[in-house]
Design a protein around this motif. Structure first.
Motif, mmCIF file in Angstrom:
data_model
loop_
_atom_site.group_PDB
_atom_site.id
_atom_site.type_symbol
_atom_site.label_atom_id
_atom_site.label_comp_id
_atom_site.label_asym_id
_atom_site.label_seq_id
_atom_site.Cartn_x
_atom_site.Cartn_y
_atom_site.Cartn_z
ATOM 1 N N GLU A 103 0.828 -1.199 0.000
ATOM 2 C CA GLU A 103 0.000 0.000 0.000
ATOM 3 C C GLU A 103 0.866 1.254 0.000
ATOM 4 O OE1 GLU A 103 -3.019 2.706 -0.061
ATOM 5 O OE2 GLU A 103 -3.069 0.557 -0.499
ATOM 6 N N ARG A 104 1.929 1.235 0.795
ATOM 7 C CA ARG A 104 2.789 2.411 0.872
ATOM 8 C C ARG A 104 3.565 2.621 -0.440
ATOM 9 N NH1 ARG A 104 3.795 4.740 5.781
ATOM 10 N NH2 ARG A 104 2.888 3.722 7.609
ATOM 11 N N LEU A 105 4.004 1.542 -1.051
ATOM 12 C CA LEU A 105 4.842 1.660 -2.236
ATOM 13 C C LEU A 105 4.044 1.828 -3.517
ATOM 14 C CD1 LEU A 105 7.585 -1.000 -1.421
ATOM 15 C CD2 LEU A 105 7.720 1.477 -1.139
ATOM 16 N N ARG A 106 2.805 1.253 -3.553
ATOM 17 C CA ARG A 106 2.028 1.309 -4.779
ATOM 18 C C ARG A 106 0.708 2.076 -4.654
ATOM 19 N NH1 ARG A 106 2.640 -4.864 -7.231
ATOM 20 N NH2 ARG A 106 4.841 -4.682 -7.841
ATOM 21 N N GLY A 107 0.248 2.264 -3.453
ATOM 22 C CA GLY A 107 -1.026 2.935 -3.261
ATOM 23 C C GLY A 107 -0.859 4.434 -3.072
ATOM 24 N N GLU A 108 -2.003 5.122 -2.884
ATOM 25 C CA GLU A 108 -1.995 6.575 -2.672
ATOM 26 C C GLU A 108 -1.685 6.865 -1.211
ATOM 27 O OE1 GLU A 108 -5.769 7.974 -4.074
ATOM 28 O OE2 GLU A 108 -5.134 7.964 -6.179
#
Length: 432
Positions: A103-108
């Protein structure tokens, strides 16, 4: 500046480590780019200059953009640090850790407040309270802002690097030309070139001031180019001033040449006009001879000496005595052409006046040539030929001579000679 990776399913540990390594490299590239922009010579000049016009407006916007870039970079730095910290908690990340890292690397996962992301206060109506970015989209946004900021800085620096120094060199050349012009009497109000030098001086001063305060007004973007600084400085006004100065410099050099060889040129002019006067005097004398010796012939009148040219020659001498070289130069050029024209006219007048004498000389020569031919062929004692020769000779050697009658007499002699000699052959077997 780099481009982040693409979204995907829950990442495994290797994918996370590779993504963190890539993001770390991108972070370093972004930081280096921002620091280079911060230290760019063009940026420092823009910060210290008193700007006007287009450049002032764009620089105000660019300053806000650069501030926003650092805000974005700080948010990116914080998000990367948090992801690294989360990965460093355990050597073997749990399923929950991997979900959060994905989530941190690919999400907003990056939150930027609305005030920070609004580079142009005049467009405040479109600002949102906050906006979330993926790391990939945040990098893309920073790339866009960096490109526009760098374009502004590079463009201004390119104009400042190209034009002011060239203008200063041209101004120095202008100063030397003005000093030289003054030394030969080319001054404002007295000579057109002097007025033009003043106009160029004012134009260069205005141009330099405008280039220094508004360099973007002197930039021509390259068609279809999206690279920062794509284009070239607009040198049209500079080039026009340079061409005008070169024209004046050549004119001054011509005036200097006049100063160096004016006495010799004046002497040549006097000689040409003197020859024209002598030729006209000869034509007048010849006209009197023609009128006395040639009857029934139209003889053109001969004009007097060119007094106007003599007066202008005296004016030229006065200009030289008073060192008025800028006035002497064009006067000498016109006088030289007019003097040559006058000499040609005098020669043509002499030729026209003496044409009857030339015709008489040609007839005399023709008559004597036929007599010699007749004698060579053994018919010199023919009574008819003797009679016609004597008649033609009396006409040609008497005054006044009627050329038309004399020519007919010569023709009769020719015809008689042809009749006498056409039949019998001479001792060598040849005919007339």
């Amino acid at each position: 500046m780099g481009v982040a990776g693409t979204p995907g399913p829950v990442m495994d540990r290797d994918e996370v480590d590779r993504a963190l390594a890539r993001l770390g490299a991108e972070h370093k590239a972004i930081e280096d780019s921002l620091l280079a922009l911060q230290d760019h010579a063009g940026r420092r000049l823009l910060e210290g200059a008193e700007l006007t016009g287009t450049t002032r407006e764009r620089w105000r916007s660019t300053e806000r953009t650069i501030t926003l870039l650092w805000t974005y970079f700080d948010a990116y730095t914080a998000a990367l640090a948090e992801a690294r910290e989360l990965r460093a908690r355990r050597r073997w990340s749990s399923r929950e850790d991997l979900v959060e890292l994905t989530e941190r690397l690919r999400g907003e996962s990056v939150l930027v407040s609305g005030g920070a992301q609004q580079p142009d206060p005049s467009d405040a109506g479109s600002a949102r309270l906050s906006e979330r970015f993926t790391l990939e989209r945040l990098v893309g946004r920073m790339n866009e802002l960096y490109a526009s900021s760098l374009d502004m800085v590079v463009t201004a620096d390119a104009v400042w690097s190209a034009l002011p120094a060239r203008i200063d060199l041209l101004a120095a050349e202008l100063g030397r030309t003005r000093s030289l012009a003054h030394s030969v009497g080319v001054r404002p109000g007295e000579h057109p070139a002097g007025d033009e030098l003043e106009e160029i001086t004012a134009e260069l001063a205005t141009l330099r001031a405008q280039v220094v305060t508004d360099p973007l007004a002197f930039w021509r973007p390259a068609a279809g180019s999206s690279a920062p600084g794509g284009g070239r400085p607009d040198t049209e006004r500079y080039d026009r001033a340079a061409r005008a100065l070169e024209d004046i410099r050549r004119e001054i050099e011509a005036v200097l040449a006049v100063r160096q060889d004016s006495e010799e040129r004046l002497m040549r002019l006097r000689d040409v006009l003197s020859r024209a006067d002598r030729t006209l005097a000869e034509a007048r004398s010849a006209r009197g001879e023609v009128l006395a010796k040639i009857a029934a012939s139209e003889v053109p009148a001969v004009s007097g000496p060119p007094t106007v040219l003599q007066e202008r020659l005296a004016t030229a001498a006065e200009y030289r005595r008073h060192a008025q070289w800028h006035r002497l130069s064009p006067l000498l050029e016109s006088l030289e052409q007019e003097a040559e024209d006058e000499l040609l006219r005098a020669r043509e007048s002499l030729t026209a006046v003496t044409a009857p004498l030339a015709v008489r000389a040609e007839l005399r020569g023709r008559l004597d040539a036929y007599k010699a031919k007749v004698a060579r062929l053994g018919a010199a004692e023919d009574p008819l030929l003797i009679e016609r020769y004597d008649a033609a000779r009396r006409m040609l050697w008497s005054a006044p001579c009627d050329l038309r009658v004399a020519e007919q007499a010569v023709l009769r002699y020719q015809q008689a000679a042809a009749e006498v000699l056409s039949g019998p052959r001479d001792s060598r077997g040849s005919q007339w």
